[in-house]
Scaffold this motif. Sequence first.
Motif, PDB file in Angstrom:
ATOM      1  N   SER A  92      46.934 -96.018   7.302  1.00  0.00           N
ATOM      2  CA  SER A  92      47.344 -96.008   5.902  1.00  0.00           C
ATOM      3  C   SER A  92      46.177 -95.532   5.060  1.00  0.00           C
ATOM      4  O   SER A  92      45.034 -95.495   5.520  1.00  0.00           O
ATOM      5  CB  SER A  92      47.759 -97.432   5.473  1.00  0.00           C
ATOM      6  N   VAL A  94      45.015 -97.203   2.736  1.00  0.00           N
ATOM      7  CA  VAL A  94      44.273 -98.424   2.411  1.00  0.00           C
ATOM      8  C   VAL A  94      43.579 -98.941   3.671  1.00  0.00           C
ATOM      9  O   VAL A  94      44.228 -99.090   4.713  1.00  0.00           O
ATOM     10  CB  VAL A  94      45.210 -99.510   1.843  1.00  0.00           C
ATOM     11  N   LEU A  98      41.385-104.612   3.433  1.00  0.00           N
ATOM     12  CA  LEU A  98      41.733-104.884   2.037  1.00  0.00           C
ATOM     13  C   LEU A  98      43.105-105.541   1.907  1.00  0.00           C
ATOM     14  O   LEU A  98      44.014-105.291   2.698  1.00  0.00           O
ATOM     15  CB  LEU A  98      41.711-103.594   1.221  1.00  0.00           C
ATOM     16  N   TYR A 101      47.012-104.087   2.549  1.00  0.00           N
ATOM     17  CA  TYR A 101      47.059-103.100   3.633  1.00  0.00           C
ATOM     18  C   TYR A 101      48.355-103.230   4.432  1.00  0.00           C
ATOM     19  O   TYR A 101      48.809-104.328   4.732  1.00  0.00           O
ATOM     20  CB  TYR A 101      45.861-103.310   4.557  1.00  0.00           C
ATOM     21  N   PHE A 186      35.854 -98.037  -0.442  1.00  0.00           N
ATOM     22  CA  PHE A 186      36.356 -98.962  -1.461  1.00  0.00           C
ATOM     23  C   PHE A 186      35.303-100.052  -1.673  1.00  0.00           C
ATOM     24  O   PHE A 186      35.430-101.152  -1.131  1.00  0.00           O
ATOM     25  CB  PHE A 186      37.676 -99.585  -1.019  1.00  0.00           C
ATOM     26  N   ALA A 191      42.025-102.527  -3.412  1.00  0.00           N
ATOM     27  CA  ALA A 191      42.766-101.308  -3.107  1.00  0.00           C
ATOM     28  C   ALA A 191      43.413-100.673  -4.328  1.00  0.00           C
ATOM     29  O   ALA A 191      43.516 -99.446  -4.416  1.00  0.00           O
ATOM     30  CB  ALA A 191      43.823-101.593  -2.051  1.00  0.00           C
ATOM     31  N   LEU A 195      43.361 -96.686  -5.188  1.00  0.00           N
ATOM     32  CA  LEU A 195      44.539 -95.828  -5.098  1.00  0.00           C
ATOM     33  C   LEU A 195      44.793 -95.091  -6.407  1.00  0.00           C
ATOM     34  O   LEU A 195      45.196 -93.918  -6.406  1.00  0.00           O
ATOM     35  CB  LEU A 195      45.767 -96.651  -4.709  1.00  0.00           C
ATOM     36  N   VAL A 238      50.481-102.621  -4.291  1.00  0.00           N
ATOM     37  CA  VAL A 238      49.678-101.779  -3.405  1.00  0.00           C
ATOM     38  C   VAL A 238      50.494-101.403  -2.168  1.00  0.00           C
ATOM     39  O   VAL A 238      50.478-100.253  -1.711  1.00  0.00           O
ATOM     40  CB  VAL A 238      48.368-102.493  -3.006  1.00  0.00           C
ATOM     41  N   GLU A 239      51.232-102.366  -1.629  1.00  0.00           N
ATOM     42  CA  GLU A 239      52.094-102.092  -0.474  1.00  0.00           C
ATOM     43  C   GLU A 239      53.153-101.051  -0.822  1.00  0.00           C
ATOM     44  O   GLU A 239      53.443-100.143  -0.033  1.00  0.00           O
ATOM     45  CB  GLU A 239      52.756-103.389  -0.014  1.00  0.00           C
ATOM     46  N   GLN A 242      51.579 -97.553  -1.169  1.00  0.00           N
ATOM     47  CA  GLN A 242      51.249 -96.975   0.137  1.00  0.00           C
ATOM     48  C   GLN A 242      52.451 -96.272   0.768  1.00  0.00           C
ATOM     49  O   GLN A 242      52.316 -95.184   1.331  1.00  0.00           O
ATOM     50  CB  GLN A 242      50.784 -98.072   1.099  1.00  0.00           C
TER      51      GLN A 242
END
Length: 287
Positions: A92, A94, A98, A101, A186, A191, A195, A238-239, A242
């Motif tokens: 990924s 990320v 982190l 992820y 990072f 994250a 991003l 964040v998920e 991604q």
Amino acid sequence: MITESSSRTIDLESGGIDLALSIPNTDADRIAENADTQLILHTGATDRYIALNCQSDVLKDVRVRQALNYATDSESIRQVCYGADTSEPMLSVVPSTLQGYRSDLEQYGYDIDKAKSLLEEAGYGDGLTVEFKYLASSTNNMLAELLQQMWGQVGVTLELNPTESGTLTSALNKGDFEICCAGTNFPLMEAGAGLYDMFHTSSMYSGNDRSELSDPEVDAVLDQVIVTTDADERAKLVEQAQELIHADAPFIYLAYTKSIVGASSKLRGFDPTPTSMYDFRTVYFVE
């Protein structure tokens, strides 16, 4: 401070220094096998990837970007260029250290037939030519040759353009490239902000954005990320980001690189951290 990596290795082996915080992965075996030194590996927050310029004429088609992913044997590249023991598979954008992820994203994998099919669908059944602009180094030279061989099997001609550091940085910041290799650290172990800097439309043509991706859906999620203070909610965003970025295929994942530290065999008490911010107060020596 010893800026030349090979000199750090030599000084450590000769006893001129007791601790080298950054050892090239090509020297890792030497340090591990030397009775007078020890190798310390730890997973940080750094990833290595091929960035595809989503604004270029050829690569603006997501099918072409996905095809190049399928045409790349990333695991072979990881082991050859970054070391089987000194890196981990990248799954990924990320890093695995982190919060937020995701390891469950469906990977493109190495599939020559799928790559050819997507190129045919995108109108490049007879092949295409793209340029790889990169900083000349032993690692990047190996990477370039491997990519050239792999992509040649699906009818993609990769023109190699090793470039001097200052000229390369200027070109990348202006978006004057098709394909480059890059890495992201990072440092704050967070994250969401990373991003945003890498993939939000407002970050295009900056030192942090190497894909020049502009996707309104990605922007919308990242806009929420930077104003969300609750850690769990931020991780969920964040998920989500991604998954969207992964589908856009702006990167070809290569490796999460480990931090490689070399030390005297007499050194004890060194506790590496993912942030590379070290506390040396616990360090001591034994006879």
